[in-house]
Design a protein around this motif. Structure first.
Motif, short mmCIF file in Angstrom:
data_model
loop_
_atom_site.label_atom_id
_atom_site.label_comp_id
_atom_site.label_asym_id
_atom_site.label_seq_id
_atom_site.Cartn_x
_atom_site.Cartn_y
_atom_site.Cartn_z
N LEU A 35 -3.88 5.14 -38.68
CA LEU A 35 -3.74 6.55 -39.07
C LEU A 35 -2.83 7.28 -38.08
O LEU A 35 -1.95 8.05 -38.49
CB LEU A 35 -5.11 7.21 -39.11
CG LEU A 35 -5.17 8.68 -39.48
CD1 LEU A 35 -4.54 8.93 -40.84
CD2 LEU A 35 -6.61 9.15 -39.48
N ALA A 36 -2.99 7.03 -36.80
CA ALA A 36 -2.13 7.68 -35.79
C ALA A 36 -0.67 7.28 -35.99
O ALA A 36 0.23 8.11 -35.84
CB ALA A 36 -2.59 7.31 -34.39
N GLN A 37 -0.42 6.02 -36.34
CA GLN A 37 0.95 5.57 -36.58
C GLN A 37 1.54 6.26 -37.80
O GLN A 37 2.70 6.67 -37.80
CB GLN A 37 0.99 4.06 -36.74
CG GLN A 37 0.75 3.33 -35.43
CD GLN A 37 0.55 1.85 -35.62
OE1 GLN A 37 0.04 1.39 -36.65
NE2 GLN A 37 0.94 1.07 -34.62
N ALA A 40 2.36 9.79 -36.75
CA ALA A 40 3.56 9.81 -35.89
C ALA A 40 4.81 9.63 -36.73
O ALA A 40 5.81 10.34 -36.53
CB ALA A 40 3.46 8.72 -34.83
N LEU A 41 4.78 8.71 -37.68
CA LEU A 41 5.94 8.50 -38.54
C LEU A 41 6.27 9.75 -39.34
O LEU A 41 7.45 10.10 -39.52
CB LEU A 41 5.71 7.31 -39.48
CG LEU A 41 5.77 5.94 -38.83
CD1 LEU A 41 5.38 4.87 -39.84
CD2 LEU A 41 7.15 5.67 -38.26
N ALA A 42 5.26 10.44 -39.82
CA ALA A 42 5.50 11.67 -40.59
C ALA A 42 6.16 12.73 -39.71
O ALA A 42 7.11 13.40 -40.14
CB ALA A 42 4.18 12.20 -41.15
N PRO A 57 0.53 15.99 -28.40
CA PRO A 57 -0.46 17.05 -28.67
C PRO A 57 -0.62 17.35 -30.17
O PRO A 57 -1.69 17.77 -30.60
CB PRO A 57 0.09 18.26 -27.92
CG PRO A 57 1.52 17.98 -27.68
CD PRO A 57 1.67 16.49 -27.64
N ARG A 58 0.39 17.10 -30.94
CA ARG A 58 0.31 17.38 -32.37
C ARG A 58 -0.57 16.38 -33.10
O ARG A 58 -1.09 16.66 -34.16
CB ARG A 58 1.70 17.41 -32.98
CG ARG A 58 2.52 18.52 -32.31
CD ARG A 58 3.77 18.83 -32.96
NE ARG A 58 3.56 19.34 -34.29
CZ ARG A 58 4.53 19.46 -35.17
NH1 ARG A 58 5.75 19.09 -34.84
NH2 ARG A 58 4.30 19.93 -36.36
N ILE A 59 -0.72 15.19 -32.51
CA ILE A 59 -1.54 14.15 -33.12
C ILE A 59 -2.90 14.07 -32.41
O ILE A 59 -3.83 13.47 -32.91
CB ILE A 59 -0.81 12.79 -33.09
CG1 ILE A 59 0.44 12.89 -33.96
CG2 ILE A 59 -1.68 11.66 -33.56
CD1 ILE A 59 1.26 11.64 -33.99
N MET A 66 0.66 7.93 -26.64
CA MET A 66 1.68 8.21 -27.65
C MET A 66 2.93 7.38 -27.38
O MET A 66 3.53 6.84 -28.32
CB MET A 66 2.03 9.70 -27.64
CG MET A 66 2.94 10.12 -28.75
SD MET A 66 1.94 10.35 -30.22
CE MET A 66 2.71 9.33 -31.37
N SER A 67 3.30 7.24 -26.13
CA SER A 67 4.47 6.43 -25.78
C SER A 67 4.27 4.97 -26.20
O SER A 67 5.18 4.34 -26.75
CB SER A 67 4.75 6.50 -24.28
OG SER A 67 5.15 7.80 -23.93
#
Length: 73
Positions: A35-37, A40-42, A57-59, A66-67
């Motif tokens: 879901l996080a991926q 991030a793609l969106a 922070p947005r996710i 995140m990196s």
């Protein structure tokens, strides 16, 4: 459009990606994105040149996490 409306639409788009990811996962179809991926793609698709530190922070992730997620993608 007002800034608040744009922010709301951005948040909605991210949530819709999350719902799509959940629906795909429940559909029995084998997918290898979390879901996080998906989220991030969106965000990456909607913003040219966005940095991992801006995505975190947005996710709701820490910057190091995140990196790593972006590197895996």
């Amino acid at each position: 459009m007002g800034e608040a409306l744009l922010d709301a639409l951005d948040d909605l788009a991210i949530e819709l990606v999350g719902l799509t990811a959940l629906a795909l996962a429940q559909g029995g179809d084998e997918r290898d994105l979390t879901l996080a991926q998906w989220r991030a793609l969106a965000l990456i698709a909607s913003a040219d040149g966005v940095r991992a530190s801006d995505l975190a922070p947005r996710i709701g992730m820490l910057r190091p996490s995140m990196s790593r997620l972006v590197r895996r993608l």
